[in-house]
Design an enzyme around this catalytic site. Structure first.
Site, PDB file in Angstrom:
ATOM      1  N   TYR A 147      11.077 -11.220 -40.157  1.00  0.00           N
ATOM      2  CA  TYR A 147       9.943 -10.849 -39.192  1.00  0.00           C
ATOM      3  C   TYR A 147       9.632 -11.847 -38.210  1.00  0.00           C
ATOM      4  O   TYR A 147       9.333 -11.562 -37.210  1.00  0.00           O
ATOM      5  CB  TYR A 147       8.770 -10.538 -40.278  1.00  0.00           C
ATOM      6  CG  TYR A 147       7.363 -10.167 -39.703  1.00  0.00           C
ATOM      7  CD1 TYR A 147       7.425  -8.942 -38.939  1.00  0.00           C
ATOM      8  CD2 TYR A 147       6.398 -11.218 -39.478  1.00  0.00           C
ATOM      9  CE1 TYR A 147       5.997  -8.607 -38.126  1.00  0.00           C
ATOM     10  CE2 TYR A 147       5.290 -10.927 -38.803  1.00  0.00           C
ATOM     11  CZ  TYR A 147       4.945  -9.794 -38.009  1.00  0.00           C
ATOM     12  OH  TYR A 147       4.013  -9.267 -37.483  1.00  0.00           O
TER      13      TYR A 147
ATOM     14  N   SER B 108       3.275 -11.133 -32.386  1.00  0.00           N
ATOM     15  CA  SER B 108       2.559 -12.035 -33.453  1.00  0.00           C
ATOM     16  C   SER B 108       2.550 -13.419 -33.206  1.00  0.00           C
ATOM     17  O   SER B 108       3.294 -14.033 -32.508  1.00  0.00           O
ATOM     18  CB  SER B 108       3.145 -11.908 -34.761  1.00  0.00           C
ATOM     19  OG  SER B 108       2.445 -12.495 -35.822  1.00  0.00           O
TER      20      SER B 108
END
Length: 258
Positions: free
Chosen positions: A152, A139
């Protein structure tokens, strides 16, 4: 020539689009996720449209032991994997001390530990056969710390770093590893991560199909990192590293809080 892909988290979103794009290329595949019904529907769709073989394995891969069990199922079925797409993963909004600890530990297990386990087991199979390709779905979160999604962001920083390092090691064995680092994507991620109502949820989202194509094409070229938007790539690679760290933290925090 064999061209079989293993795709985790394939029941929806980017994972399902990886499957569709690989099928368009004429490749067989193993699709893995917890939900069997959407996997079976995907199998019917792709086999009818592209004359490929799709093997469904409805299984959680959220721990190293589950990843090992998946690998054993492939061995037992005599399926050799040429392309590994580690797509399964999840996030979760909230201040770290307010979150349920076990949820963040499960996130680490899936986003990091299971990914490392599959990369090691299937990577060794690839080395024995003389080559292969890996795509690690990371990401843009991996390029900076993420207040209110601290765990995360940290897991994705691991994935991007890990992918580049093993690529350097494995190239002599004919294996490449590419980290796909998309921005916001129109998938179930925002809902499952409890990010509705944040600034992030209001940003323009890319389509899963466009992100899957970006990552897959980069993987086939053996690129180290793929970012699906050129403007994002410029900001992350040239602006963020030069900004004061506290300003970066506040900037990220502003789009993560509700």
């Amino acid at each position: 020539m064999s061209n079989t892909a293993l795709i985790t988290g394939a029941s929806s979103g980017i994972g399902a689009e990886f499957a569709r794009y690989h099928a368009q290329k004429g490749g067989d595949m193993v699709v893995v996720a917890r939900r069997q019904e959407p996997l079976e529907a995907l199998k019917l769709e792709l086999e009818a449209a592209h004359n490929v073989k799709v093997t469904v394995i409805a299984q959680d891969v959220g721990t190293p032991d589950q990843a090992k069990a998946l690998h054993q199922k492939l061995k037992d079925a005599g399926i050799e994997i040429d392309i590994l797409i580690n797509n399964a993963g999840f996030g979760g909004q909230g201040a770290f001390l307010d979150r349920v600890l076990t949820k963040d530990q499960e996130m680490i297990d899936l986003n990091i530990s299971a990914l490392v386990t599959l990369s090691h087991l299937i990577g060794n199979d690839m080395r024995t056969r003389g080559g292969g390709k890996m795509l690690q779905v990371s990401s843009t979160a991996s390029f900076q710390p993420g207040p209110y999604q601290a765990t995360y962001f940290a897991t994705k920083a691991f994935v991007t770093s890990f992918s580049q390092a093993i690529d350097q090691e494995m190239r002599k064995d004919g294996i490449t590893s590419t980290a796909l680092c998309p921005g916001v994507v129109s998938t179930e991620f925002i809902e499952t991560a409890n990010l509705e109502g944040t600034g992030l949820s209001k940003q323009k989202a890319a389509t899963p199909a466009s992100v899957a194509k970006c990552g897959y094409d980069a993987m086939m070229k053996g690129e180290l990192i793929a970012i699906n938007e050129s403007a994002l790539s410029f900001v992350l690679n040239w602006l963020v590293p030069l900004m004061p760290r506290r300003r970066v933290l506040k900037m990220v925090e502003s789009v993560q809080v509700k």
